[in-house]
Design an enzyme around this catalytic site. Structure first.
Site, PDB file in Angstrom:
ATOM      1  N   GLY A   1       3.188  -4.770   7.595  1.00  0.00           N
ATOM      2  CA  GLY A   1       2.122  -5.534   6.935  1.00  0.00           C
ATOM      3  C   GLY A   1       1.017  -5.816   7.931  1.00  0.00           C
ATOM      4  O   GLY A   1       0.858  -5.102   8.933  1.00  0.00           O
ATOM      5  N   SER A   2       0.282  -6.876   7.701  1.00  0.00           N
ATOM      6  CA  SER A   2      -0.887  -7.156   8.538  1.00  0.00           C
ATOM      7  C   SER A   2      -0.472  -7.766   9.888  1.00  0.00           C
ATOM      8  O   SER A   2       0.622  -8.319  10.020  1.00  0.00           O
ATOM      9  CB  SER A   2      -1.827  -8.125   7.814  1.00  0.00           C
ATOM     10  OG  SER A   2      -1.157  -9.348   7.622  1.00  0.00           O
TER      11      SER A   2
ATOM     12  N   CYS B   1      -2.715   2.158   6.425  1.00  0.00           N
ATOM     13  CA  CYS B   1      -2.732   1.595   7.774  1.00  0.00           C
ATOM     14  C   CYS B   1      -3.340   2.593   8.746  1.00  0.00           C
ATOM     15  O   CYS B   1      -3.913   2.213   9.754  1.00  0.00           O
ATOM     16  CB  CYS B   1      -1.334   1.205   8.195  1.00  0.00           C
ATOM     17  SG  CYS B   1      -0.158   2.524   7.903  1.00  0.00           S
TER      18      CYS B   1
ATOM     19  N   GLY C   1       2.505 -10.410  10.816  1.00  0.00           N
ATOM     20  CA  GLY C   1       3.479  -9.938  11.810  1.00  0.00           C
ATOM     21  C   GLY C   1       3.637 -10.917  12.960  1.00  0.00           C
ATOM     22  O   GLY C   1       4.744 -11.190  13.438  1.00  0.00           O
TER      23      GLY C   1
ATOM     24  N   ASN D   1       0.804  -1.234   0.000  1.00  0.00           N
ATOM     25  CA  ASN D   1       0.000   0.000   0.000  1.00  0.00           C
ATOM     26  C   ASN D   1       0.837   1.284   0.000  1.00  0.00           C
ATOM     27  O   ASN D   1       0.367   2.328  -0.438  1.00  0.00           O
ATOM     28  CB  ASN D   1      -1.026  -0.014   1.142  1.00  0.00           C
ATOM     29  CG  ASN D   1      -0.405   0.108   2.507  1.00  0.00           C
ATOM     30  OD1 ASN D   1       0.741  -0.302   2.710  1.00  0.00           O
ATOM     31  ND2 ASN D   1      -1.121   0.657   3.444  1.00  0.00           N
TER      32      ASN D   1
ATOM     33  N   GLU E   1       5.518  -3.314  12.167  1.00  0.00           N
ATOM     34  CA  GLU E   1       4.523  -2.242  12.013  1.00  0.00           C
ATOM     35  C   GLU E   1       3.311  -2.889  11.361  1.00  0.00           C
ATOM     36  O   GLU E   1       3.392  -3.346  10.217  1.00  0.00           O
ATOM     37  CB  GLU E   1       5.060  -1.116  11.116  1.00  0.00           C
ATOM     38  CG  GLU E   1       6.300  -0.422  11.636  1.00  0.00           C
ATOM     39  CD  GLU E   1       6.088   0.292  12.951  1.00  0.00           C
ATOM     40  OE1 GLU E   1       4.931   0.588  13.295  1.00  0.00           O
ATOM     41  OE2 GLU E   1       7.082   0.531  13.650  1.00  0.00           O
TER      42      GLU E   1
HETATM   43  P1  NAD Z   1       0.663  -8.682   4.376  1.00  0.00           P
HETATM   44  O1  NAD Z   1       0.879  -8.966   5.810  1.00  0.00           O
HETATM   45  O2  NAD Z   1      -0.203  -9.601   3.611  1.00  0.00           O
HETATM   46  O3  NAD Z   1       2.054  -8.639   3.588  1.00  0.00           O
HETATM   47  C1  NAD Z   1       3.103  -7.771   3.960  1.00  0.00           C
HETATM   48  C2  NAD Z   1       4.429  -8.340   3.485  1.00  0.00           C
HETATM   49  O4  NAD Z   1       4.692  -9.549   4.197  1.00  0.00           O
HETATM   50  C3  NAD Z   1       4.431  -8.725   1.994  1.00  0.00           C
HETATM   51  O5  NAD Z   1       5.689  -8.440   1.448  1.00  0.00           O
HETATM   52  C4  NAD Z   1       4.171 -10.206   2.040  1.00  0.00           C
HETATM   53  O6  NAD Z   1       4.639 -10.893   0.895  1.00  0.00           O
HETATM   54  C5  NAD Z   1       4.968 -10.598   3.288  1.00  0.00           C
HETATM   55  N1  NAD Z   1       4.561 -11.870   3.890  1.00  0.00           N
HETATM   56  C6  NAD Z   1       3.368 -12.494   3.823  1.00  0.00           C
HETATM   57  N2  NAD Z   1       3.401 -13.651   4.516  1.00  0.00           N
HETATM   58  C7  NAD Z   1       4.645 -13.758   5.034  1.00  0.00           C
HETATM   59  C8  NAD Z   1       5.302 -14.737   5.859  1.00  0.00           C
HETATM   60  N3  NAD Z   1       4.663 -15.821   6.290  1.00  0.00           N
HETATM   61  N4  NAD Z   1       6.599 -14.517   6.198  1.00  0.00           N
HETATM   62  C9  NAD Z   1       7.236 -13.411   5.800  1.00  0.00           C
HETATM   63  N5  NAD Z   1       6.674 -12.457   5.019  1.00  0.00           N
HETATM   64  C10 NAD Z   1       5.385 -12.617   4.651  1.00  0.00           C
HETATM   65  O7  NAD Z   1       0.121  -7.185   4.289  1.00  0.00           O
HETATM   66  P2  NAD Z   1      -0.321  -6.367   2.993  1.00  0.00           P
HETATM   67  O8  NAD Z   1      -1.668  -6.855   2.551  1.00  0.00           O
HETATM   68  O9  NAD Z   1       0.779  -6.326   2.012  1.00  0.00           O
HETATM   69  O10 NAD Z   1      -0.466  -4.890   3.591  1.00  0.00           O
HETATM   70  C11 NAD Z   1      -1.605  -4.447   4.245  1.00  0.00           C
HETATM   71  C12 NAD Z   1      -1.408  -4.501   5.754  1.00  0.00           C
HETATM   72  O11 NAD Z   1      -0.269  -3.743   6.110  1.00  0.00           O
HETATM   73  C13 NAD Z   1      -2.564  -3.876   6.516  1.00  0.00           C
HETATM   74  O12 NAD Z   1      -2.841  -4.675   7.632  1.00  0.00           O
HETATM   75  C14 NAD Z   1      -2.012  -2.525   6.950  1.00  0.00           C
HETATM   76  O13 NAD Z   1      -2.606  -1.964   8.088  1.00  0.00           O
HETATM   77  C15 NAD Z   1      -0.570  -2.863   7.184  1.00  0.00           C
HETATM   78  N6  NAD Z   1       0.279  -1.674   7.114  1.00  0.00           N
HETATM   79  C16 NAD Z   1       0.822  -1.215   8.293  1.00  0.00           C
HETATM   80  C17 NAD Z   1       1.600  -0.068   8.295  1.00  0.00           C
HETATM   81  C18 NAD Z   1       2.213   0.449   9.573  1.00  0.00           C
HETATM   82  O14 NAD Z   1       3.187   1.184   9.503  1.00  0.00           O
HETATM   83  N7  NAD Z   1       1.700   0.091  10.738  1.00  0.00           N
HETATM   84  C19 NAD Z   1       1.843   0.612   7.104  1.00  0.00           C
HETATM   85  C20 NAD Z   1       1.274   0.103   5.922  1.00  0.00           C
HETATM   86  C21 NAD Z   1       0.495  -1.052   5.939  1.00  0.00           C
END
Ligand code: NAD
Length: 504
Positions: A237-238, A293, A242, A161, A259
């Site tokens: 990420g999510s 996020c 995390g 995002n 994060e």
């Molecule tokens: P996601 O968790 O699906 O993926 C994030 C990253 O993690 C991607 O590169 C993905 O390929 C990787 N990933 C997925 N599974 C993994 C695993 N098992 N091991 C290691 N890496 C893995 O999230 P998304 O859909 O890409 O992004 C949206 C989410 O990110 C939302 O929940 C949003 O709130 C959050 N987000 C948080 C912030 C913050 O700073 N707090 C900022 C932006 C987005």
């Protein structure tokens, strides 16, 4: 040679990894298509990497790190100044690619690229600071200080995002502090990572300092966490992902910075400037189609202004133009993919079943040109119960829930009731209430008389509870993730002096 990619007859680029200063084919022969969420057009292909590719990248990063750490930090920073300069030159190009790849409207894409530029110059400045402490010693003729030491090879895992901004929040502090990195971008946004790798190549970063490995989280991410030479994992990420990363990272004794998700609220008190509140809610709820996020996903409103706020929001939502974000007049772009449409539609159904009242929107848009992309109407529910799923879970789409309260105290309690703690906002003209709120809102970011989005890069960015694990991206705080504290004692007395811990 720059950006050595195969370009197919139809102009589609086939992206490969950037490892040790060279473009390398990943082990997996299969390419996956990257599609523009606004119209379904294929815009690139990317080869998904395997564990072997990750190991190769970590090896290159490890080889480069010792020498990189010996480059004086102001000199390391010079590369960042140059990166920032090239990003300025390429700003429009990068913004256009960003919009095509993940859908946000072009105005926001320009803002995101600018954030990366600001981060380049801000972190370059750290090359002349990286401040530690000098403090008095307990003993005569003894000098005591603490310095920030680089950690080694760091692994960066980023979401789609904010495909440029978040990568700069992590990679720039990492390299200015003397680390080298392996970056795994989201599978949805490899083109932005490719563009950044081109810039790393153009500025002539020593081979192996910056490495980009494309691929799935389950394979590439896991391999990165399990590799013993990766000392830090910085993830955005999510919350579900995390948690998995924290568990695996814990087993491997990694320093893990997380994060994660949010369920951010705007509080509107009865003395609020409602014009301002409406504007703030619309921008933070429907900007990036609700896929920030920090997006506003709940509005906690005082009962005396609830009706008026509802009416004004519904009226203003009609004015939001929806479409391809590369059209300058569009205010709300597509969501990232079909899976996202399904998830949002599912939450709308959950909301209805839970008894919430749908005031506006509620459906995917599938007429005419919009049918080619992934569009969801800006959606507003009211009479939402604070503890319902609609009000508690991250939806990550253009859906807002209005929750009625009777006091500031209740508003704060409702705000703090979710498992997340990223951003919150309050609209009020009462300075006492505003200060009480900023003290009691349990989020990493608090806005007063503005929406929940719009961080500035020189302040820490991150959240409490299910949003983070105590670390922060951005600002000086980011350096804490990518450095170890080293305490250095220099005894120049010429005799063995004992510190107090060794004296009775
Ligand atoms: P996601 O968790 O699906 O993926 C994030 C990253 O993690 C991607 O590169 C993905 O390929 C990787 N990933 C997925 N599974 C993994 C695993 N098992 N091991 C290691 N890496 C893995 O999230 P998304 O859909 O890409 O992004 C949206 C989410 O990110 C939302 O929940 C949003 O709130 C959050 N987000 C948080 C912030 C913050 O700073 N707090 C900022 C932006 C987005």
């Amino acid at each position: 040679m720059q950006g050595n990619v195969t370009i197919q007859e139809n102009g589609i680029k086939q992206l490969d990894n950037y490892i040790g200063g060279a473009w390398q084919e990943a082990g997996n022969a299969k390419y996956t298509a990257v599609k523009n969420p606004a119209n379904g057009e294929e815009i690139a292909q990317v080869r998904l990497s395997t564990k072997e590719d990750v190991d190769l990248a970590v090896k290159a990063a490890k080889k480069a790190q010792k020498e990189w750490a010996l480059v004086p930090a102001p000199e390391r920073a010079d590369y960042l100044y140059e990166i920032g300069r090239i990003m300025i030159e390429k700003k429009e190009h990068l913004s256009q690619v960003l919009t095509k790849e993940m859908g946000k409207v072009i105005e926001e894409a320009r803002g995101e690229v600018q954030e990366g530029i600001d981060m380049a110059f801000y972190m370059a400045g750290e090359g002349r600071r990286l401040v530690g402490e000098t403090v008095p010693s307990e003993l005569q003729n003894k000098f005591a200080m603490s310095v920030r030491a680089p950690i080694g090879v760091v692994g960066l895992i980023t979401p789609w995002n904010f495909p440029i901004a978040i990568a700069t929040w992590k990679s720039f502090p990492a390299i200015v502090a003397g680390n080298t990195f392996v970056w795994k971008p989201a599978t949805e946004t490899p083109l932005m990572a490719y563009e950044m790798a081109l810039i790393f190549e153009e500025v002539g970063l020593p081979k192996g300092v910056a490495n980009v490995v494309f691929g799935a989280g389950s394979e590439v991410g896991t391999a990165m966490i399990e590799n013993p030479d990766v000392r830090v994992i910085s993830f955005t990420g999510s919350t579900d992902t995390g948690r998995r990363i924290a568990e695996l990272g814990g087993r491997h004794l990694k320093k893990v910075s997380l994060e994660m998700g949010g369920k951010n609220a705007v509080i509107v008190l009865e003395d609020a400037d409602l014009d301002l509140a409406v504007e703030g809610i619309l921008w933070s709820a429907f900007g990036t189609a609700g896929q920030r996020c920090t997006a506003c996903s709940r509005v906690i409103v005082h009962k005396n202004v609830k009706k008026e706020l509802e009416q004004r929001l519904v009226e203003e939502m009609k004015q939001l133009t929806i479409g391809d974000g590369s059209d300058e007049s569009v205010k709300v772009g597509p969501v990232v993919n079909a899976g996202s449409i399904e998830k949002i539609a599912n939450y709308v159904e959950i909301g209805k079943k839970e008894g919430a009242k749908l005031l506006a929107g509620g459906s995917a848009l599938t007429e005419g040109e919009l049918a080619k992309g992934h569009y969801f109407e800006p959606t507003l529910f009211t009479d939402v119960k604070w503890d319902s799923r609609l009000a508690q879970e991250e939806i990550f789409g253009p859906v807002v829930s209005l929750i009625e309260v009777e006091s500031l105290e209740e508003a704060i309690e409702v705000n703090n009731s979710v498992i997340f703690g990223l951003s919150s906002s309050i609209f009020s003209r009462d300075v006492n209430k505003v200060f009480q709120a900023q003290r009691d809102l349990d989020t990493g970011i608090v806005y007063v008389n503005a929406g929940t989005t719009g961080a500035e890069i020189h302040l820490p960015f991150g959240g409490t509870k299910g949003t983070g694990n105590g670390n922060r991206d951005s600002g000086k705080a980011a350096l804490d993730v990518f450095t170890e504290w080293k305490s250095v004692y220099v005894d120049f007395s010429g005799k063995l002096q004992r510190a107090q811990i060794d004296n009775s």
